[in-house]
Design a protein around this motif. Sequence first.
Motif, PDB file in Angstrom:
ATOM      1  N   HIS A  18       0.486 -39.680  40.211  1.00  0.00           N
ATOM      2  CA  HIS A  18       1.252 -40.841  41.147  1.00  0.00           C
ATOM      3  C   HIS A  18       1.951 -40.182  42.123  1.00  0.00           C
ATOM      4  O   HIS A  18       1.758 -40.089  42.999  1.00  0.00           O
ATOM      5  CB  HIS A  18       2.671 -41.489  40.408  1.00  0.00           C
ATOM      6  CG  HIS A  18       3.137 -42.810  41.645  1.00  0.00           C
ATOM      7  ND1 HIS A  18       2.721 -43.473  41.948  1.00  0.00           N
ATOM      8  CD2 HIS A  18       4.885 -42.063  41.993  1.00  0.00           C
ATOM      9  CE1 HIS A  18       3.937 -44.103  42.991  1.00  0.00           C
ATOM     10  NE2 HIS A  18       4.944 -43.026  42.516  1.00  0.00           N
ATOM     11  N   ASP A  21      -0.259 -37.931  44.160  1.00  0.00           N
ATOM     12  CA  ASP A  21      -0.933 -38.773  45.552  1.00  0.00           C
ATOM     13  C   ASP A  21      -0.219 -38.931  46.575  1.00  0.00           C
ATOM     14  O   ASP A  21      -0.233 -39.011  48.108  1.00  0.00           O
ATOM     15  CB  ASP A  21      -1.267 -40.366  44.919  1.00  0.00           C
ATOM     16  CG  ASP A  21      -2.976 -39.743  43.968  1.00  0.00           C
ATOM     17  OD1 ASP A  21      -3.010 -39.365  44.192  1.00  0.00           O
ATOM     18  OD2 ASP A  21      -2.946 -41.082  43.405  1.00  0.00           O
ATOM     19  N   ARG A  24       0.130 -35.664  48.983  1.00  0.00           N
ATOM     20  CA  ARG A  24      -1.597 -35.753  49.399  1.00  0.00           C
ATOM     21  C   ARG A  24      -1.251 -36.672  50.508  1.00  0.00           C
ATOM     22  O   ARG A  24      -1.313 -36.020  51.819  1.00  0.00           O
ATOM     23  CB  ARG A  24      -1.960 -36.234  48.175  1.00  0.00           C
ATOM     24  CG  ARG A  24      -3.830 -36.213  49.386  1.00  0.00           C
ATOM     25  CD  ARG A  24      -4.646 -36.792  48.629  1.00  0.00           C
ATOM     26  NE  ARG A  24      -5.202 -35.977  47.520  1.00  0.00           N
ATOM     27  CZ  ARG A  24      -5.081 -36.215  46.653  1.00  0.00           C
ATOM     28  NH1 ARG A  24      -4.529 -36.835  46.390  1.00  0.00           N
ATOM     29  NH2 ARG A  24      -5.725 -35.469  45.832  1.00  0.00           N
ATOM     30  N   HIS A  25      -0.540 -37.458  50.843  1.00  0.00           N
ATOM     31  CA  HIS A  25       0.296 -38.740  51.340  1.00  0.00           C
ATOM     32  C   HIS A  25       0.883 -38.159  52.795  1.00  0.00           C
ATOM     33  O   HIS A  25       0.328 -38.767  54.117  1.00  0.00           O
ATOM     34  CB  HIS A  25      -0.069 -40.400  51.278  1.00  0.00           C
ATOM     35  CG  HIS A  25       0.394 -41.240  52.168  1.00  0.00           C
ATOM     36  ND1 HIS A  25       1.411 -41.651  52.722  1.00  0.00           N
ATOM     37  CD2 HIS A  25      -0.833 -42.141  52.590  1.00  0.00           C
ATOM     38  CE1 HIS A  25       2.062 -42.682  53.334  1.00  0.00           C
ATOM     39  NE2 HIS A  25       0.498 -43.168  53.298  1.00  0.00           N
TER      40      HIS A  25
END
Length: 220
Positions: A18, A21, A24-25
Amino acid sequence: MISSFITYLQCELNYSAHTVDAYRHDLEEWACFATSGNMDELDAASVTVSDLRLWIAELAQKGLSPLSLRRKVQSLRAFFRYLMRCHGATHNPASDLTLAKTPKPLPVYIRQNELETVLDEATDYDDFDQLRNRLILLMLYSTGMRCSELTGLHTHNIDLNRGELKVLGKRNKERIIPFGSELANMMNAYLTLRKQTVPQPDTVKEFFVRKNGLPIYRKL
């Protein structure tokens, strides 16, 4: 470079999926903005704090919440720290970004008539939780104690005969708080029920406890 940072988070720091991510986003979103959609052309070494501020300003204009803006800034800071640690970068431009302040929730106040209605309700003096909770409300209402003072109150600091209790307040200053007969009667009833309910009650220092004898805390 972003992909190598993501691998670093996964393999070296063992961050959760989580969290990875989220990084990365944020970073891909920034890279897309910085390169007008051509992320392969990103030159992280040439990025300045002004470049980063342009992105944060655009997000703010789009109505992104202060909490989300803080996360974006923290993602940038972590990315550039990684470049300094592992790729020879000499400066972290994101360190000069100001974190957006998150709004603090407003305090919720109980109206006088609402509190008096609660205190006027019948109390089951054989129900330990109900009696203790009602006593907590009455004590806060009648003495003006702080929550930290109430949860830290020790039984030996209560004098039922004199109608006084001693608390440890801010900066570890002791203060004496007087109380009336109504509170004294309920405190005495609570102590009597506590002896019948709590295991080994004589070993418990705290005045307010749970049924298992452990101290209460603010979110009981």
